[in-house]
Motif scaffolding. Structure first.
Motif, PDB file in Angstrom:
ATOM      1  N   MET A  80     -17.616 -48.072 -66.205  1.00 32.78           N
ATOM      2  CA  MET A  80     -17.530 -46.945 -65.257  1.00 32.78           C
ATOM      3  C   MET A  80     -18.880 -46.253 -65.130  1.00 32.78           C
ATOM      4  SD  MET A  80     -14.149 -44.757 -65.913  1.00 32.78           S
ATOM      5  CE  MET A  80     -12.635 -45.218 -65.143  1.00 32.78           C
ATOM      6  N   LEU A  81     -19.087 -45.665 -63.966  1.00 35.39           N
ATOM      7  CA  LEU A  81     -20.302 -44.864 -63.793  1.00 35.39           C
ATOM      8  C   LEU A  81     -20.209 -43.604 -64.646  1.00 35.39           C
ATOM      9  CD1 LEU A  81     -20.651 -45.047 -59.910  1.00 35.39           C
ATOM     10  CD2 LEU A  81     -22.122 -46.159 -61.616  1.00 35.39           C
ATOM     11  N   PRO A  82     -21.361 -43.095 -65.088  1.00 34.59           N
ATOM     12  CA  PRO A  82     -21.336 -41.856 -65.880  1.00 34.59           C
ATOM     13  C   PRO A  82     -20.572 -40.736 -65.177  1.00 34.59           C
ATOM     14  CG  PRO A  82     -23.531 -42.804 -65.892  1.00 34.59           C
ATOM     15  CD  PRO A  82     -22.705 -43.654 -64.977  1.00 34.59           C
ATOM     16  N   ARG A  83     -20.743 -40.619 -63.876  1.00 32.82           N
ATOM     17  CA  ARG A  83     -20.056 -39.535 -63.154  1.00 32.82           C
ATOM     18  C   ARG A  83     -18.533 -39.704 -63.214  1.00 32.82           C
ATOM     19  NH1 ARG A  83     -20.744 -34.740 -62.806  1.00 32.82           N
ATOM     20  NH2 ARG A  83     -22.936 -35.048 -62.320  1.00 32.82           N
TER      21      ARG A  83
ATOM     22  N   ALA B 127     -22.270 -36.371 -70.006  1.00 37.31           N
ATOM     23  CA  ALA B 127     -22.072 -37.795 -69.668  1.00 37.31           C
ATOM     24  C   ALA B 127     -23.005 -38.259 -68.558  1.00 37.31           C
ATOM     25  CB  ALA B 127     -20.615 -38.029 -69.261  1.00 37.31           C
ATOM     26  N   ALA B 128     -23.298 -37.358 -67.643  1.00 37.58           N
ATOM     27  CA  ALA B 128     -24.115 -37.768 -66.494  1.00 37.58           C
ATOM     28  C   ALA B 128     -25.611 -37.627 -66.773  1.00 37.58           C
ATOM     29  CB  ALA B 128     -23.719 -36.932 -65.276  1.00 37.58           C
ATOM     30  N   HIS B 129     -25.974 -37.290 -68.008  1.00 36.36           N
ATOM     31  CA  HIS B 129     -27.396 -37.058 -68.319  1.00 36.36           C
ATOM     32  C   HIS B 129     -27.856 -37.888 -69.504  1.00 36.36           C
ATOM     33  CE1 HIS B 129     -26.036 -33.364 -66.224  1.00 36.36           C
ATOM     34  NE2 HIS B 129     -27.128 -33.611 -65.550  1.00 36.36           N
ATOM     35  N   ILE B 130     -27.457 -39.151 -69.545  1.00 33.99           N
ATOM     36  CA  ILE B 130     -27.889 -39.995 -70.660  1.00 33.99           C
ATOM     37  C   ILE B 130     -29.134 -40.763 -70.197  1.00 33.99           C
ATOM     38  CG2 ILE B 130     -27.184 -41.791 -72.280  1.00 33.99           C
ATOM     39  CD1 ILE B 130     -24.263 -40.993 -71.657  1.00 33.99           C
ATOM     40  N   HIS B 131     -30.280 -40.204 -70.506  1.00 36.88           N
ATOM     41  CA  HIS B 131     -31.526 -40.781 -69.994  1.00 36.88           C
ATOM     42  C   HIS B 131     -32.181 -41.677 -71.025  1.00 36.88           C
ATOM     43  CE1 HIS B 131     -31.393 -38.142 -66.566  1.00 36.88           C
ATOM     44  NE2 HIS B 131     -31.178 -37.116 -67.369  1.00 36.88           N
TER      45      HIS B 131
ATOM     46  N   ALA C  22     -17.988 -40.078 -73.329  1.00 33.95           N
ATOM     47  CA  ALA C  22     -19.132 -39.727 -72.483  1.00 33.95           C
ATOM     48  C   ALA C  22     -20.190 -40.828 -72.557  1.00 33.95           C
ATOM     49  CB  ALA C  22     -19.722 -38.391 -72.930  1.00 33.95           C
ATOM     50  N   ALA C  23     -20.378 -41.377 -73.769  1.00 35.86           N
ATOM     51  CA  ALA C  23     -21.387 -42.428 -73.955  1.00 35.86           C
ATOM     52  C   ALA C  23     -20.940 -43.766 -73.371  1.00 35.86           C
ATOM     53  CB  ALA C  23     -21.694 -42.591 -75.445  1.00 35.86           C
TER      54      ALA C  23
END
Ligand code: NAD
Length: 421
Positions: free
Chosen positions: A1-4, A57-61, A106-107
């Motif tokens: 799945m996408l992070p979003r 979850a949407a900020h895993i850089h 989230a990961a």
């Protein structure tokens, strides 16, 4: 799945917890015994991990890394570690679970969570809410265990399909699970027992606030939190006054069933816990301690009730100084100097939380840096917050839960090097 997409599901799980907060709190009080107001507080704390990690979850850089080799291009990406085995205790039947599951999802991981034998129903309710929130089938799995805990633990720590184990519980069980997990070199994080010092310096601005902090941090959940103050060090000039004020407040507690009006403190979890608390009190008395309030079982209320207790004249030889009581007993130790108390505070194999009260800004930095613990509360007895890193040093374990660091426990870093030609 996408992070979003993962973020949206975690947010939906948070919303489900909010919608069902009253029911979750009722379950927690039923199976754990803590007063309903505390159970409601736990539901808020527990659901906040879904909210916090829905945002993370949407900020895993990853990183773009300047290479040492001419022409090479290096990047580092973060990937989910894989299937996670999660083992949690009964003292926070909801929050210990959400603090692990939220960052794992989230990961991008899936989880198998073993719920505590003492409090399985809150875990089952969270499972149902995960379904309503749209967590895909098979992503979150709960296992209950009562008689076969060790067997389930062995599977979770040795099965090759499990890539990560996160455990919250006692240091002894943590050591056993670590040995087991070494058989397949799993990524692990351990949140283990503590023996928190709570220090009151005579330059604290407000003795009443220090007493209130001690009550919050020592007697919350009847002394059954891993970050509970276990050794209360009070400087000699204010010792008698502090003891008197603390005893007066503790004497006003209303101990009883969590659902009854006005009850401030509930039972401990089982009769073994009562026996341990009573043994610590008796040992302290034998070694010269004086019980100024409490100090007895409360059989009229039920087999698991123990009177909130304050003991003066506590010393380092007492059992309550050397191991966590995990019950409603405050032993008060007298100290003279900052150097002495820091040495005493650090003289233990574990290091989870530590607290102190002082109005001197230089001392605040000095002592906060000197305490060998993972978390320090200064002029407060409450430190738990989904936004703050939670975890210990020494035999209290390693790894951090909550905060931006929580997600790293469930990620692996992969570097990708693209050659020049
Ligand atoms: P415990 O170690 O006996 O049990 C914790 C969990 O581990 C339970 O779910 C239990 O069923 C399970 N367990 C026990 N033996 C196992 C085995 N062989 N294999 C797999 N699972 C096993 O601890 P407890 O007495 O129930 O809980 C209190 C302890 O937990 C205290 O020491 C407290 O400080 C610690 N704790 C630490 C934190 C933290 O974040 N550091 C938080 C809460 C509690």
């Amino acid at each position: 799945m996408l992070p979003r997409q993962r973020a949206n599901i975690l947010r939906a799980w948070y919303d489900e917890c909010q919608k069902n907060a009253a029911d979750l709190a009722t379950l927690i009080t039923w199976e754990n015994g803590k007063p309903l107001a505390d159970a409601k507080g736990e539901v808020t704390y527990a659901s906040n991990f879904f909210l916090w990690f829905s945002e993370e979850a949407a900020h895993i850089h990853g990183d773009v890394v300047p290479s040492s080799v001419p022409g090479n291009r290096v990047t580092a990406i973060k990937q989910p570690v894989g299937v996670c085995g999660l083992i949690t205790p009964w003292n926070f039947p909801a929050a210990m679970i959400t603090r692990k599951i939220a960052p794992a999802l989230a990961a991008g991981c899936t989880v198998v969570a073993k719920s505590p034998g003492e409090t399985p129903f809150t875990a089952n309710a969270l499972a149902e809410l995960s379904r309503r929130a749209g967590v895909p089938k098979g992503v979150v799995n709960f296992v209950t265990a009562l008689q076969n805990t060790a067997e389930v633990g062995e599977t979770l720590t040795t099965d090759k399909r499990i890539k990560k184990v996160s455990f919250t519980g006692s240091t002894n069980v943590g050591k056993l699970l670590m040995k087991q997990a070494s058989s397949t070199i799993k990524k692990v994080s351990w949140e283990l027992g503590g023996n928190a010092p709570f220090i009151v310096f005579d330059d604290c601005n407000d003795l009443d606030a220090a007493v209130a902090g001690a009550i919050a941090c020592k007697f919350r959940s009847s002394g059954q939190t891993c970050v509970c103050a276990n050794r209360l060090y009070v400087q000699e000039g204010i010792y008698d006054k502090f003891a008197e004020k603390l005893a007066a407040k503790v004497n006003d507690f209303k101990v009883g069933y969590g659902f009854d009006d006005g009850v401030t403190h509930g039972p401990v979890i089982h009769d073994r816990a009562v026996s341990k608390v009573d043994a610590h009190v008796q040992d302290a008395q034998k070694k010269g301690g004086k019980v100024i309030v409490g100090g007895k079982k409360l059989p009229d209320l039920g087999p698991n009730f123990y009177a909130p207790t304050v003991i003066t004249g506590a010393t380092g030889e007492m059992d309550l100084a050397q191991e966590e009581t995990f019950g409603p007993v405050a032993g008060l130790f007298k100290f003279k100097t900052e150097k002495e108390v820091v040495e005493l505070a650090n003289d233990t194999d574990v290091g989870l939380a530590g607290y102190f009260y002082s109005g001197n800004v230089n001392r605040i930095y000095r002592v906060a840096e000197a305490l060998e613990v993972g978390m320090v509360g200064v002029n407060t007895g409450l430190i738990s917050d989904a936004a703050a890193p939670f975890g210990g040093v020494k035999e209290s374990g390693f790894g951090r839960e909550g905060s931006k660091h929580g997600i790293d426990e469930y990620s692996v870093i992969k570097s990708i090097t693209i050659g020049a030609k």
